[in-house]
Design a protein around this motif. Structure first.
Motif, PDB file in Angstrom:
ATOM      1  N   ILE B  95      49.387  40.678  37.836  1.00  0.00           N
ATOM      2  CA  ILE B  95      48.527  42.289  38.085  1.00  0.00           C
ATOM      3  C   ILE B  95      48.071  42.705  39.034  1.00  0.00           C
ATOM      4  CG2 ILE B  95      46.786  43.292  36.544  1.00  0.00           C
ATOM      5  CD1 ILE B  95      48.427  41.288  33.929  1.00  0.00           C
ATOM      6  N   ARG B  96      47.031  41.449  39.634  1.00  0.00           N
ATOM      7  CA  ARG B  96      46.479  41.856  40.536  1.00  0.00           C
ATOM      8  C   ARG B  96      46.583  41.942  41.759  1.00  0.00           C
ATOM      9  NH1 ARG B  96      43.374  36.824  38.215  1.00  0.00           N
ATOM     10  NH2 ARG B  96      44.945  35.881  40.609  1.00  0.00           N
ATOM     11  N   GLU B  97      47.564  41.599  42.068  1.00  0.00           N
ATOM     12  CA  GLU B  97      48.419  42.055  43.071  1.00  0.00           C
ATOM     13  C   GLU B  97      49.536  43.122  43.138  1.00  0.00           C
ATOM     14  OE1 GLU B  97      50.567  37.687  43.865  1.00  0.00           O
ATOM     15  OE2 GLU B  97      52.037  39.946  43.397  1.00  0.00           O
ATOM     16  N   LEU B  98      49.683  43.663  42.093  1.00  0.00           N
ATOM     17  CA  LEU B  98      50.203  44.866  41.981  1.00  0.00           C
ATOM     18  C   LEU B  98      48.829  46.158  41.622  1.00  0.00           C
ATOM     19  CD1 LEU B  98      52.986  44.352  39.127  1.00  0.00           C
ATOM     20  CD2 LEU B  98      53.030  44.384  42.066  1.00  0.00           C
ATOM     21  N   GLN B  99      48.450  45.821  40.993  1.00  0.00           N
ATOM     22  CA  GLN B  99      46.575  46.757  41.665  1.00  0.00           C
ATOM     23  C   GLN B  99      46.203  46.925  42.666  1.00  0.00           C
ATOM     24  OE1 GLN B  99      43.972  44.589  38.546  1.00  0.00           O
ATOM     25  NE2 GLN B  99      44.978  46.701  36.683  1.00  0.00           N
ATOM     26  N   GLU B 100      45.985  45.956  43.627  1.00  0.00           N
ATOM     27  CA  GLU B 100      45.963  46.084  44.858  1.00  0.00           C
ATOM     28  C   GLU B 100      46.771  47.145  46.060  1.00  0.00           C
ATOM     29  OE1 GLU B 100      43.932  42.698  48.004  1.00  0.00           O
ATOM     30  OE2 GLU B 100      44.937  41.866  46.541  1.00  0.00           O
ATOM     31  N   MET B 101      48.257  47.209  46.145  1.00  0.00           N
ATOM     32  CA  MET B 101      48.124  47.925  46.020  1.00  0.00           C
ATOM     33  C   MET B 101      48.679  49.161  45.583  1.00  0.00           C
ATOM     34  SD  MET B 101      52.761  46.212  45.158  1.00  0.00           S
ATOM     35  CE  MET B 101      52.824  44.022  45.952  1.00  0.00           C
ATOM     36  N   ALA B 102      48.707  49.351  44.424  1.00  0.00           N
ATOM     37  CA  ALA B 102      48.370  50.727  44.103  1.00  0.00           C
ATOM     38  C   ALA B 102      46.879  51.604  44.035  1.00  0.00           C
ATOM     39  CB  ALA B 102      47.895  50.600  41.876  1.00  0.00           C
ATOM     40  N   SER B 103      45.608  50.372  44.525  1.00  0.00           N
ATOM     41  CA  SER B 103      44.474  50.827  44.662  1.00  0.00           C
ATOM     42  C   SER B 103      44.708  51.760  46.119  1.00  0.00           C
ATOM     43  CB  SER B 103      43.647  50.395  44.352  1.00  0.00           C
ATOM     44  OG  SER B 103      43.353  49.794  45.364  1.00  0.00           O
ATOM     45  N   THR B 104      45.311  50.548  47.480  1.00  0.00           N
ATOM     46  CA  THR B 104      45.716  50.607  48.297  1.00  0.00           C
ATOM     47  C   THR B 104      46.186  52.278  48.809  1.00  0.00           C
ATOM     48  OG1 THR B 104      45.286  49.058  48.869  1.00  0.00           O
ATOM     49  CG2 THR B 104      46.498  49.963  50.508  1.00  0.00           C
ATOM     50  N   LEU B 105      47.342  52.320  47.721  1.00  0.00           N
ATOM     51  CA  LEU B 105      48.486  53.855  48.297  1.00  0.00           C
ATOM     52  C   LEU B 105      47.754  54.444  47.670  1.00  0.00           C
ATOM     53  CD1 LEU B 105      51.801  52.599  47.754  1.00  0.00           C
ATOM     54  CD2 LEU B 105      50.847  53.843  49.063  1.00  0.00           C
ATOM     55  N   LYS B 106      46.626  54.499  46.284  1.00  0.00           N
ATOM     56  CA  LYS B 106      46.503  55.395  46.067  1.00  0.00           C
ATOM     57  C   LYS B 106      44.925  56.016  46.451  1.00  0.00           C
ATOM     58  CE  LYS B 106      45.069  54.635  41.906  1.00  0.00           C
ATOM     59  NZ  LYS B 106      44.462  54.765  39.825  1.00  0.00           N
ATOM     60  N   HIS B 107      44.370  55.287  47.163  1.00  0.00           N
ATOM     61  CA  HIS B 107      43.419  55.371  48.799  1.00  0.00           C
ATOM     62  C   HIS B 107      44.057  56.700  49.221  1.00  0.00           C
ATOM     63  CE1 HIS B 107      39.494  54.984  50.614  1.00  0.00           C
ATOM     64  NE2 HIS B 107      39.840  54.653  51.701  1.00  0.00           N
ATOM     65  N   LEU B 108      44.646  56.369  50.486  1.00  0.00           N
ATOM     66  CA  LEU B 108      45.559  56.837  51.458  1.00  0.00           C
ATOM     67  C   LEU B 108      46.016  57.961  51.045  1.00  0.00           C
ATOM     68  CD1 LEU B 108      47.858  53.541  52.799  1.00  0.00           C
ATOM     69  CD2 LEU B 108      45.623  54.967  53.839  1.00  0.00           C
TER      70      LEU B 108
END
Lengths: 148, 148
Positions: B95-108
């Motif tokens: 879950i943490r890994e996916l959250q990191e991916m999602a937040s990085t992408l959302k930020h971009l």
DNA sequence: CTTGACCTTCCCATGATTGGAAGGACTACA
DNA sequence: TGTAGTCCTTCCAATCATGGGAAGGTCAAG
């Protein structure tokens, strides 16, 4: 630069570089007379792009789209954003599924004494005749996490 | 009861029932003279147990352990709890890994205008020469979500 | 007795990745 | 020049859980 060097410089394994070539994600390279693949700095740049997209969880199919959008300097940022946001929504759905699984299990585990006695709500829930699915509908294919 | 009936009653596809039998997760069944597999209510009960564990993201290997613990009425609840909590920690890491991916992408994506102009921070970040990994170390195998 | 729905086994595909075998090429060193 | 060791090549197999489909046997209803 040979494949080993390109691999070290890009962070993509030589195995995967050959695989990406075989599926057409990257074009076939120039070869030496002996058949060795030869890579340029630009190729390494592309491989790094691919690796970063992989790290963000994009599928190879999505990466192919991203690479071609990257190469197209005239493309609309909307096209890129669409792919990225589509991926975000998949990630978020997956996150919710895993969170549901984890919270269900944690709840069960909290009510399990965890000692040497046999009573265990976790097993009892799994064995419960009356409760059809444990969770509403978490696609099992995405629940499996391999033998990590 | 034949395999189709057992499948409908348990929610496990006939394909998977045969597969589970082939890998030894469930024992070989009695067969009719014609070779049809025959299932009892108890077998269906076991299949439902397996399906619920799958819904919670347990691997087949873990399910094999859970089934044997389920059958063992004398087992310590600790043994079950250990498996469940081990799985929870795997789920939470994922879950943490996916959250990191999602937040990085959302930020971009938030910084991407999403219009017809070519400027796009998402592509630029992926192409950035200087930033080695996009994320610290998200195991790419768990980032890939199939072609969902 | 035919039709259709079921069952059987066997093989193949998925997705991304790794492993390994067999064999050729290159480099460094004696 | 020989040779050891490291690289490269291709090809094949395995992973994990699951679905698809073919070829052929079985069963129940009409």
């Amino acid at each position: 630069m040979n494949i080993g060097h390109a691999s070290a410089a890009s962070g993509v394994s030589a195995k995967m570089i050959r695989y990406y070539e075989s599926i057409g994600l990257i074009p076939k390279t120039v070869r030496t007379e002996a058949g060795y693949r030869v890579y340029s700095e630009q190729d390494v740049h592309t491989l790094r792009f691919i690796r970063r997209a992989r790290d963000l969880g994009f599928s190879v199919e999505q990466i192919a789209d991203l690479v071609s959008l990257w190469r197209d300097r005239e493309r609309a940022s909307k096209d890129v954003k669409t792919i990225a946001l589509g991926h975000v929504s998949v990630l978020e759905r997956k996150i919710r599924e895993l969170q549901e699984m984890a919270s269900t299990l944690k709840h069960l585990a909290e009510n399990c004494s965890g000692d040497s006695r046999p009573h265990c709500p976790i097993i009892e829930e799994l064995a419960n005749e009356d409760s059809p699915p444990v969770l509403a509908k978490a696609d099992a294919r995405f629940g499996a996490l391999g033998k990590a």
